[in-house]
Structures are given as structure tokens and as C-alpha cells.
Write a protein that holds these residues in place. Structure first.
Motif, short mmCIF file in Angstrom:
data_model
loop_
_atom_site.label_atom_id
_atom_site.label_comp_id
_atom_site.label_asym_id
_atom_site.label_seq_id
_atom_site.Cartn_x
_atom_site.Cartn_y
_atom_site.Cartn_z
N ILE A 92 0.75 -1.13 -0.12
CA ILE A 92 0.06 -0.17 0.06
C ILE A 92 0.95 1.34 0.01
CG2 ILE A 92 -2.13 1.02 1.39
CD1 ILE A 92 -2.85 -1.56 1.06
N ARG A 94 0.95 5.35 0.29
CA ARG A 94 0.10 6.57 0.92
C ARG A 94 0.73 7.80 0.71
NH1 ARG A 94 -4.37 4.35 3.84
NH2 ARG A 94 -3.84 2.28 4.43
N GLY A 99 -8.86 6.48 5.00
CA GLY A 99 -8.92 5.24 5.28
C GLY A 99 -8.48 4.44 6.33
N SER A 100 -7.78 3.37 6.47
CA SER A 100 -7.34 2.47 7.51
C SER A 100 -6.51 3.31 8.24
CB SER A 100 -7.10 1.11 7.38
OG SER A 100 -6.03 1.23 6.43
N ASP A 175 -4.04 7.31 -2.19
CA ASP A 175 -3.51 6.06 -1.90
C ASP A 175 -3.56 4.98 -2.82
OD1 ASP A 175 -5.81 4.92 -1.15
OD2 ASP A 175 -5.47 5.76 1.06
N LYS A 177 -3.07 0.44 -3.75
CA LYS A 177 -2.40 -1.09 -3.42
C LYS A 177 -1.95 -1.66 -4.69
CE LYS A 177 -5.02 -4.39 -3.86
NZ LYS A 177 -5.37 -5.62 -4.67
N GLY A 201 -8.65 -0.04 -6.53
CA GLY A 201 -7.64 -0.15 -5.56
C GLY A 201 -6.68 1.09 -5.23
N CYS A 202 -7.40 2.17 -5.65
CA CYS A 202 -6.69 3.46 -5.48
C CYS A 202 -7.74 4.45 -4.85
CB CYS A 202 -6.36 4.12 -7.02
SG CYS A 202 -5.22 3.20 -7.88
N ARG A 203 -7.31 5.36 -4.09
CA ARG A 203 -8.15 6.47 -3.78
C ARG A 203 -7.69 7.88 -4.63
NH1 ARG A 203 -7.81 4.48 1.60
NH2 ARG A 203 -9.96 3.63 1.97
N ARG A 219 -17.94 1.83 -1.00
CA ARG A 219 -17.47 1.34 0.47
C ARG A 219 -18.65 2.21 1.29
NH1 ARG A 219 -12.17 1.81 -1.01
NH2 ARG A 219 -11.30 0.05 -1.77
P1 TMP Z 1 -7.10 1.10 3.48
O1 TMP Z 1 -6.78 2.76 3.81
O2 TMP Z 1 -8.29 0.47 3.35
O3 TMP Z 1 -6.00 0.29 3.83
O4 TMP Z 1 -6.75 1.09 1.78
C1 TMP Z 1 -5.72 1.71 1.27
C2 TMP Z 1 -5.66 1.48 -0.10
O5 TMP Z 1 -5.59 0.17 -0.69
C3 TMP Z 1 -6.89 2.17 -0.59
O6 TMP Z 1 -6.73 2.69 -2.00
C4 TMP Z 1 -7.94 1.14 -1.18
C5 TMP Z 1 -6.76 -0.26 -1.39
N1 TMP Z 1 -7.21 -1.35 -1.03
C6 TMP Z 1 -7.46 -2.50 -1.59
O7 TMP Z 1 -7.36 -2.50 -2.80
N2 TMP Z 1 -7.79 -3.66 -1.31
C7 TMP Z 1 -8.17 -3.93 0.00
O8 TMP Z 1 -8.59 -4.98 0.43
C8 TMP Z 1 -7.88 -3.03 0.65
C9 TMP Z 1 -8.26 -3.10 2.30
C10 TMP Z 1 -7.29 -1.65 0.53
#
Ligand code: TMP
Length: 266
Positions: A92, A94, A99-100, A175, A177, A201-203, A219
Motif C-alpha cells: 500500500i 499512501r 481510510g484505515s 493512496d 494498493k 484499489g486506488c483513492r 464502500r
Molecule cells: P485502506 O485505507 O483501507 O488500508 O486502503 C488503502 C488503499 O488500498 C486504498 O486505495 C484501497 C486499497 N485496498 C485494496 O485495493 N484492497 C483492499 O483489500 C484494501 C483493504 C485496500
């Protein structure tokens, strides 16, 4: 006609045996999941758009020397890729807190991070893909030190390139992944970029309005996810103008009231 063999079905993609040894066909579904598949739904047309966006990004990354599994797009929903052994680590990257990391560290969403952060999660659905350190990765031998160095240096280069690519179309790369795989050549293997890069998989935030143009719309029940994904593809130049109406500008205003902490649109 023989039916091709399905190798694996994931949350957003199906993998089939490819036409030649060492190749795989990635089929992009419209299915969307969040929170480790606790939330399930579909985003109409997502598979088609993610196939195009991922093709575009992987092709451009290969032009700057990033080795990837992508060979070519086959049709609207499928692409031919090299077969790799997926390294069980989600990388990941950032740039901005969202998010998390906000929950974990009590950060405000939208706060730029002091510098780009790389985090690692162990790919295990049953465990909910837990955050792990480089020490865990080495200890349990999920990836070698050399593979870790390859993945982190590629992640930084990919981030630099993608920040510029998205900034040029008024999108802030918050961010994303990445997943990497081992490509074998006899007894040796090298690490290449695998999976996909798409709004799943991106923000991606609109630079001016802060509007979310990614899976957070699904989400967080913000609505307008189809339009948001299409808008990213349109700005990347991947859609015919008529797909979105000639010269039409995306308006997510009907969904805006549900966005949290978003500055008013000028
Ligand atoms: P997060 O803030 O939920 O940890 O996610 C960080 C980045 O990773 C966000 O752009 C979404 C991506 N992501 C995925 O592609 N697959 C996943 O299972 C998760 C949890 C996040």
C-alpha cells in the motif's frame, strides 16, 4: 469448441488458463466487495472500465521500465497476462491520510502525510489482510529481502509516475494498493507487477472539488460509483466523448450531500 479452464475466482476477477503455457486470461467482473467481502454489490460496467484503465496504466508503466504481467487486452472484459506466483503481500502506498490509517493512527482524512508511506498487508482473507512489518515478512519468508527491495523501489517509482499522470488530469492520488508476482525462468525468478491498477484499489480525489472518484463511493454508500469510474476513464482519454455525452462534464452533485468533509464546489 473446448471450454477453457478456470484457475481461480477472486472478488473482482476470474482467472482462466491462457492460450499458451505461462499465460493467463484475467476476466474483470462488475462485482464489488468491501470490508473483506462483508459488503457485496455490483458496479455496472466496472469490469469493462477497469480492464481499460488497468491496460492503460500498466502500458504506461512498462514505458518507464516497470516490468509487468500485462501482455495485451483481448476484449472488453479480458486481458492476457503472464502467469506469476503472487507474492502474498499487498503493498500500500499512501500520499495523503485516508481510510484505515486514519482509524489506526487518529489522523484526519485529507491530511497530507509528511512523506510517502509504504505499508504491507499479509494477503489472507480469513485474517482480513492484516498489516505486517518487514520483520514479519522476513520471519515467515513471505518474500526475500531482495524481493522486498524490488517491490518497494518499484512502488516508489510507480507512485511518482502515477501522481504525475493523475495530477495532469486534475486528480489527486491519495493512496493505492499493488500486488507483485514471481516470474520464473528455470530455477530463477524475478519480481514483476501483477493484478490490476484501477479505481477499485486506488483513492482518487478530484483536485478541485475533493470529490471521490474511486471505490470509496461504494464502500461508504455515497452513490454515483459508475459515473465516478467512467469519469476517471474519460479524463485518461479512454472513452469516446459520446460515451458520456459530447463535452458533458460529470456532475456528482446529487450524491454530494452524502460526502463527508468535502469542501463546497466552486
Ligand atoms: P485502506 O485505507 O483501507 O488500508 O486502503 C488503502 C488503499 O488500498 C486504498 O486505495 C484501497 C486499497 N485496498 C485494496 O485495493 N484492497 C483492499 O483489500 C484494501 C483493504 C485496500
Amino acid at each position: 469448441m473446448t471450454r477453457r479452464r478456470q484457475i481461480y475466482e477472486g472478488k473482482a476477477k476470474i482467472l482462466y488458463e491462457g492460450p499458451e503455457p505461462g499465460t493467463i486470461i484475467q476476466y474483470f467482473k462488475d462485482d464489488a466487495t468491501a470490508f473483506n467481502a462483508e459488503k457485496k454489490g455490483t458496479i455496472n460496467g466496472k469490469g469493462v472500465i477497469n480492464n481499460r484503465i488497468s491496460e492503460h496504466v500498466f502500458t504506461r508503466l512498462s514505458h518507464i521500465g516497470i516490468p509487468t504481467h500485462f501482455i495485451r487486452r483481448l476484449n472488453m472484459r479480458e486481458q492476457l497476462v503472464r502467469q506469476v506466483e503472487i507474492i502474498p503481500i499487498e503493498v500500500i502506498v499512501r500520499n495523503v491520510a485516508a481510510g484505515s490509517i486514519c482509524k489506526r493512527l487518529g489522523l484526519e482524512e485529507g491530511e497530507p502525510l509528511p512523506h510517502t508511506l509504504i505499508e504491507y498487508c499479509f494477503k489472507d482473507d480469513a485474517l482480513g489482510d492484516p498489516l505486517v512489518s518487514e520483520e514479519h515478512i522476513a520471519c515467515f519468508n513471505w518474500a526475500s529481502l531482495e524481493e522486498m527491495q524490488d517491490m518497494s523501489s518499484m512502488a516508489i517509482r510507480i507512485n511518482d509516475f502515477m501522481c504525475g499522470m493523475f495530477a495532469a488530469i486534475d486528480i489527486r492520488l491519495v493512496d493505492f494498493k499493488l500486488e507483485f508476482g514471481r516470474l520464473f525462468d528455470g530455477d530463477f525468478s524475478r519480481v514483476i507487477l501483477a493484478d490490476e491498477i484501477s479505481p477499485d484499489g486506488c483513492r482518487l480525489w478530484d483536485m478541485k472539488s475533493g470529490e471521490k472518484l474511486d471505490k470509496d463511493r461504494f464502500r461508504r454508500d455515497l452513490g454515483g460509483e459508475e459515473d465516478a469510474y467512467r469519469e476517471v476513464a474519460r479524463r485518461l482519454g479512454l472513452m469516446q466523448e459520446e460515451d458520456n455525452g459530447p463535452g458533458e462534464v460529470l456532475d456528482l452533485s446529487s450524491h454530494r450531500s452524502r460526502l463527508r468533509g468535502m469542501p463546497p464546489k466552486k
